[in-house]
Design a protein around this motif. Sequence first.
Motif: not given
Length: 469
Positions: A84-88, A249-251, A404-407
């Motif tokens: 899970v991408d916690d930042g999203f 980041y959140f698209h 987190l997401f990549s990069n």
Amino acid sequence: MKKSIITICFAALTIMFANFAAVGQFKIPKILKPKQTPPVEMPTTPPNGQNPSEQKPNGQNQNSQNGNRRSSGEQLWTASGDYVDDGFTWFNSIETHDLNNGLSTHTGWTLKFSIRLMGVYPKRSGFRFAVSKAGKPIGTTRCEAGGYNIPRNNNPQEVSYISVDGCYNKEQLTTKETGKFDVEVFLIDGATNVERSIRKYKIEVIQVDRTNGQIGKFAKPESPRYVVSRHAESPVGILYLRPAGASDYFHINSGGAGGNQVEVYFNMSPTKQGWGVPYTALRCSVDGKRIKLREAGSQTDIVSTDNYQSRQSYEIYNDRLAAPYSAGGPVYEDDFGFRIYRANLPLTYGTAQASPNRTNLKEYPGNWECSISNNGDVLRTWRWTVGADGMPVKPAEQNGNVNLFSNAYVVETEIPAGGTILDKRLIPVSLAEGFFFGQKWTTPEGKAMAAKVPTKGSPLPVPSNKAKP
């Protein structure tokens, strides 16, 4: 007899040499040594709808296609396995009503969910969110996921995931209770309908009371509103290296122009002025030495900051309790809320897609410290380390704690003592309550950062009879 044998051998040799020219007309294929290029892994739906094998979610196991970027200094890292991408992740509360005989009746609130799960999963996979309080079930919500298995040619970041953004269902989850809740997230396999727990979060829902604004016998309470607290997120920042053409980041926003970008996402409970952060000036140093940002006209050091409507929790408390408001006139108000901001720094990274008009991270390997300021007042300071490859070093909190997401990297964030002109509320609870909705800080560096959050304002809306003049 001997002569006959010699004659026969000579005839055979003559026939062989006569056919040699014909044999030479056929091309004999050369044996070529294959080039040593790394294999390219294309996202595919697992056979029989099975999920990928479980792997440690925080391992820096590079996708093989990312290896193609190493020579150009644009290496992307993606944690192996599903995570899970916690930042999203985002939770927001929404006031709910029912219609009875044409009249609207307040029924409480429901929870709006946003979550992103990295990896490849069968179509029609989804999530179930189970909300409980002190072990007592409150309700569940099921949401089908979107964004299935994004193909590489349409995905600059060469990663796949499924997500929901803003899912809710008041028929499945509605309550009037407030306080602290547990939220457990389950993945529902689209092929087998089997579910498994993938993440656990903690939230606090705060009630925001309101009045109808009338006085005397006509005064009565309005239905309350609700806000999910984010006091613990104050020291949390995300450094995001956004590839050219990729979304934020959140698209939420589409791909940006001008090559690779460097962005920082940070949290704030702002004053009314702070809801729209002004253009700010960037100052950076590496290993304690101030660096001169690359000249790009008058915008050399300017930072543009966006705020996200879909990443905010905001309501306005009001009352007529104190004497100045009880007799009439405007009601007393105290705005209360939280928001995520994106700072687009005048920096770039990599080689092939780097912006030529921005200072490149790879030019200055070492310990970075960057601050944004408004009219000389520092608003935030961020610190990270750039390695010899020109890319940020993944911090310790991402090695076995959060993902987190990549990069993207958890970046050290410092808030000036006493807060800033844009901060309305700063409550130092992150060390005790964790970050990313309840994930505990696990490293000395993270705990030290969480402990530095200053105190400013009240954790709750302040009634007019308790407000300072």
